[in-house]
Scaffold this motif. Structure first.
Motif, short mmCIF file in Angstrom:
data_model
loop_
_atom_site.label_atom_id
_atom_site.label_comp_id
_atom_site.label_asym_id
_atom_site.label_seq_id
_atom_site.Cartn_x
_atom_site.Cartn_y
_atom_site.Cartn_z
N ALA A 59 0.53 -1.48 -0.61
CA ALA A 59 -0.04 0.19 -0.28
C ALA A 59 0.32 0.77 0.33
O ALA A 59 1.81 1.94 0.76
N VAL A 60 0.63 1.86 -0.97
CA VAL A 60 1.21 3.77 -0.45
C VAL A 60 0.56 4.30 -0.40
O VAL A 60 -0.92 4.91 -0.91
N GLY A 61 0.84 5.23 1.19
CA GLY A 61 -0.23 6.43 1.39
C GLY A 61 1.10 6.27 2.43
O GLY A 61 1.53 5.94 3.27
N THR A 62 0.78 7.48 2.94
CA THR A 62 1.07 8.34 4.15
C THR A 62 0.20 8.86 5.73
O THR A 62 0.59 8.54 6.50
N ARG A 63 -1.03 9.41 5.87
CA ARG A 63 -1.39 9.24 6.21
C ARG A 63 -1.94 8.27 7.52
O ARG A 63 -1.95 7.44 7.11
N PRO A 64 -1.59 8.47 8.85
CA PRO A 64 -1.27 7.01 9.99
C PRO A 64 -3.18 6.49 9.89
O PRO A 64 -2.60 5.59 10.04
N ILE A 72 4.67 1.49 1.72
CA ILE A 72 6.16 2.53 1.20
C ILE A 72 4.79 3.91 1.46
O ILE A 72 4.54 4.10 0.80
N SER A 73 5.97 5.01 0.91
CA SER A 73 5.86 5.93 0.79
C SER A 73 5.78 7.22 0.19
O SER A 73 7.12 7.12 -0.65
N TYR A 74 4.77 7.29 -0.83
CA TYR A 74 5.46 8.45 -1.89
C TYR A 74 6.71 9.54 -1.97
O TYR A 74 7.15 9.69 -2.73
N LYS A 75 6.58 9.63 -0.52
CA LYS A 75 7.40 10.83 0.45
C LYS A 75 8.85 10.53 -0.56
O LYS A 75 10.06 11.57 -0.07
N LYS A 76 9.06 9.13 -0.04
CA LYS A 76 10.41 8.62 0.59
C LYS A 76 11.67 8.42 -0.95
O LYS A 76 11.87 7.18 -0.87
N GLY A 77 11.21 8.45 -1.84
CA GLY A 77 11.36 8.12 -3.18
C GLY A 77 10.49 7.63 -3.93
O GLY A 77 9.57 7.55 -3.48
N ILE A 93 8.40 5.00 -6.08
CA ILE A 93 7.44 4.71 -5.88
C ILE A 93 8.16 2.76 -6.03
O ILE A 93 8.16 1.81 -5.46
N GLU A 94 8.95 2.82 -7.68
CA GLU A 94 9.32 1.58 -7.83
C GLU A 94 9.76 1.30 -7.45
O GLU A 94 10.05 -0.01 -7.67
N GLU A 95 11.35 2.29 -6.76
CA GLU A 95 12.18 1.53 -6.29
C GLU A 95 12.21 1.03 -5.08
O GLU A 95 12.07 -0.35 -5.20
N GLN A 96 11.37 1.36 -4.25
CA GLN A 96 10.63 0.69 -3.22
C GLN A 96 9.98 -0.47 -3.75
O GLN A 96 10.38 -1.70 -2.72
N VAL A 97 9.37 -0.26 -4.84
CA VAL A 97 8.42 -1.71 -4.68
C VAL A 97 9.51 -2.66 -5.04
O VAL A 97 8.97 -4.07 -5.31
N LEU A 98 10.09 -2.50 -6.00
CA LEU A 98 10.89 -3.31 -7.10
C LEU A 98 12.76 -4.14 -5.74
O LEU A 98 12.36 -5.41 -5.62
N GLU A 99 12.71 -3.49 -4.39
CA GLU A 99 13.40 -3.56 -3.36
C GLU A 99 12.16 -4.65 -3.10
O GLU A 99 13.18 -5.67 -2.43
N LEU A 100 11.10 -4.54 -2.30
CA LEU A 100 10.33 -5.12 -1.41
C LEU A 100 9.85 -6.21 -2.36
O LEU A 100 10.14 -7.32 -2.12
N THR A 101 10.15 -6.55 -3.55
CA THR A 101 9.83 -7.83 -4.54
C THR A 101 10.91 -8.91 -4.94
O THR A 101 10.95 -9.11 -5.63
N VAL A 158 -2.13 -3.32 -9.94
CA VAL A 158 -1.34 -2.49 -9.73
C VAL A 158 -2.96 -1.47 -9.89
O VAL A 158 -3.32 -1.89 -10.84
N VAL A 159 -3.50 -1.41 -8.65
CA VAL A 159 -4.70 -0.75 -8.73
C VAL A 159 -4.05 1.01 -8.35
O VAL A 159 -3.52 0.84 -7.41
N ILE A 160 -4.58 1.70 -8.99
CA ILE A 160 -4.26 3.41 -8.85
C ILE A 160 -5.25 4.05 -8.46
O ILE A 160 -6.29 3.99 -9.03
N ALA A 161 -5.60 4.61 -7.41
CA ALA A 161 -6.82 5.38 -7.12
C ALA A 161 -6.20 6.35 -5.45
O ALA A 161 -6.57 6.68 -4.59
N GLY A 162 -4.95 6.87 -6.29
CA GLY A 162 -4.29 8.59 -5.87
C GLY A 162 -3.05 8.87 -6.50
O GLY A 162 -3.11 7.91 -7.30
N GLY A 163 -2.37 9.72 -5.95
CA GLY A 163 -1.77 10.96 -7.04
C GLY A 163 -2.23 11.14 -8.48
O GLY A 163 -3.73 12.17 -7.81
N SER A 164 -1.35 11.76 -9.51
CA SER A 164 -2.70 12.44 -10.08
C SER A 164 -2.29 11.54 -11.94
O SER A 164 -1.42 9.99 -11.56
N VAL A 165 -1.67 12.51 -11.77
CA VAL A 165 -1.41 11.72 -14.02
C VAL A 165 -0.07 11.32 -14.08
O VAL A 165 1.13 10.03 -14.69
N GLU A 166 0.60 11.38 -12.72
CA GLU A 166 1.52 10.95 -13.29
C GLU A 166 2.16 9.80 -12.32
O GLU A 166 3.36 9.46 -12.19
#
Ligand code: NDP
Ligand code: ZN
Length: 351
Positions: free
Chosen positions: A196-201, A216-221, A223-231, A239-247
């Protein structure tokens, strides 16, 4: 009647309008409880659907029926009903083709606070009442019932669009209320691991409850780098996209294994293009599918999703972090959704 409206882009306020007129297949309802959606924020402050003048806002709520048309068979005044955000015309060709949410044109099944006045009103109009309304089942309170308008059906639709299968590793980008329901849906569909990607506790805690295994937090680098590290460098199946932007599409494609699928339910409120990274998309041949969709409406789906709650399989209570009593709190609740304080998931106003 009074309603809380978008006066123009960037401006909201109370207005007076005539009561809606009930056609033969329609219903007129008065709200029992109303919920604010991030989409209301996109609509007013980002002008995401263009300019609207004096349009009553809102598409999430539950209600009491006050009037039905002569051809309505299954509902009568006094019935307490679930009201889906999307209310297609079920006899349209698009609905017959399997895409009711686009009945009458792209996204045209989304009528409330888009093509007609929404539900933040003393009375509102529901087209095709037999096709769109559902009775509030015994055991579901009015606050939880509001989560069935949009959060549950949209989050679960993200899971359907990503086609989650048993054992899949699923990345959910964004864990606001929509993403949280995507986590819950992916868990029900048998995901083995949910990142899950998000930060609000408050959202992180809820995501854990709904079945997220890694955060993982999108604020800490990136997302894909953190995902690849975890996997272990392999990436995820879905992938389900339910936040962020066109980016958000770039990290989604980069995090996905070949043959993987992306389900987007995020409302892209601004920007002109979506970037799909060429190399990680397999230079056009990676079998990485991207699906984006508006939730389907409809009574059958509402009844089925409501059964997940009455059967005890889904608890939506954690979503409604801020519950107000009385109409007059609608402006405050909308402002909260705009500001997104750390302890907020979803504001609901009981009428
Ligand atoms: P929220 O704003 O509550 O949640 C958004 C989530 O995305 C939060 O977890 C947030 O993290 C995270 N986020 C923010 N920025 C980024 C980023 N740059 N990269 C990755 N994640 C990020 O939204 P909702 O859950 O209410 O709604 C989600 C989207 O779904 C909205 O765009 C809404 O309009 C849309 N929607 C679509 C519908 C449909 O039918 N398709 C229906 C209803 C809503 P943080 O914890 O840091 O805040
Ligand atoms: Zn909504």
């Amino acid at each position: 009647m009074k309603g809380y409206a978008m006066l123009k882009i960037g401006e909201v306020g109370w207005i007076e309008k005539d009561c809606p007129v009930c056609g033969p297949m329609d219903a007129i309802c008065k709200p029992l409880a109303l919920a604010i959606c991030t989409s209301d924020v996109h609509t007013v402050w980002e002008g995401a659907i263009g300019e609207r003048h004096n349009m009553i806002l809102g598409h999430e709520g539950c209600a009491e029926v006050v009037e039905v048309g002569s051809l309505v068979k299954d509902f009568k005044p006094g019935d307490r009903v679930l009201v889906p955000a999307i209310t297609p015309d079920w006899n349209s060709l698009e609905a017959q083709g399997g895409y009711p949410m686009h009945s009458g044109g792209m996204l045209a099944g989304w009528k409330f606070s888009n093509f007609k006045d929404g539900v933040f009103s003393e009375y509102f109009h529901v087209n095709d009442a037999d096709g769109n309304l559902a009775l509030i089942p015994e055991g579901i309170n009015t606050v939880d019932a509001c989560m069935l308008s949009d959060m549950v059906p949209t989050g679960f639709h993200g899971v359907e669009l990503a086609d989650v299968q048993f054992g899949d590793i699923v990345l959910v980008i964004g864990i606001g209320p929509v993403g949280l329901m995507a986590v819950a849906g992916a868990n029900m569909r048998g995901a083995s691991r949910i990142i899950a990607v998000g930060t609000r506790p408050v959202c992180v805690a809820a995501a854990k409850k709904y079945g997220a295994t890694d955060f993982i937090s999108y604020k800490k680098g990136p997302i894909e780098e953190q995902v690849l590290e975890l996997t272990g460098g392999k990436g995820v199946d879905r992938v389900v996209i339910a936040g962020g932007s066109v980016e958000s599409f770039e990290p989604a494609v980069k995090s996905l294994k070949p043959g993987g699928k992306i389900g987007n339910v995020n409302y892209l409120g601004s920007g002109t293009y979506i970037n799909i990274p060429r190399v990680e998309w397999g230079v056009g041949m990676g079998h990485k599918q991207i699906n984006g969709g508006l939730m389907p409406g409809g009574r059958l789906r509402m009844e089925k999703l409501a059964r997940l709650i009455t059967s005890g399989k889904l608890d939506v209570a954690p979503l409604s972090t801020h519950v107000f009593e009385g109409w007059e709190h609608l402006p405050e609740a909308l402002q909260l959704m705009k500001d997104k304080p750390a302890e907020l998931i979803k504001p609901v106003v009981k009428i």
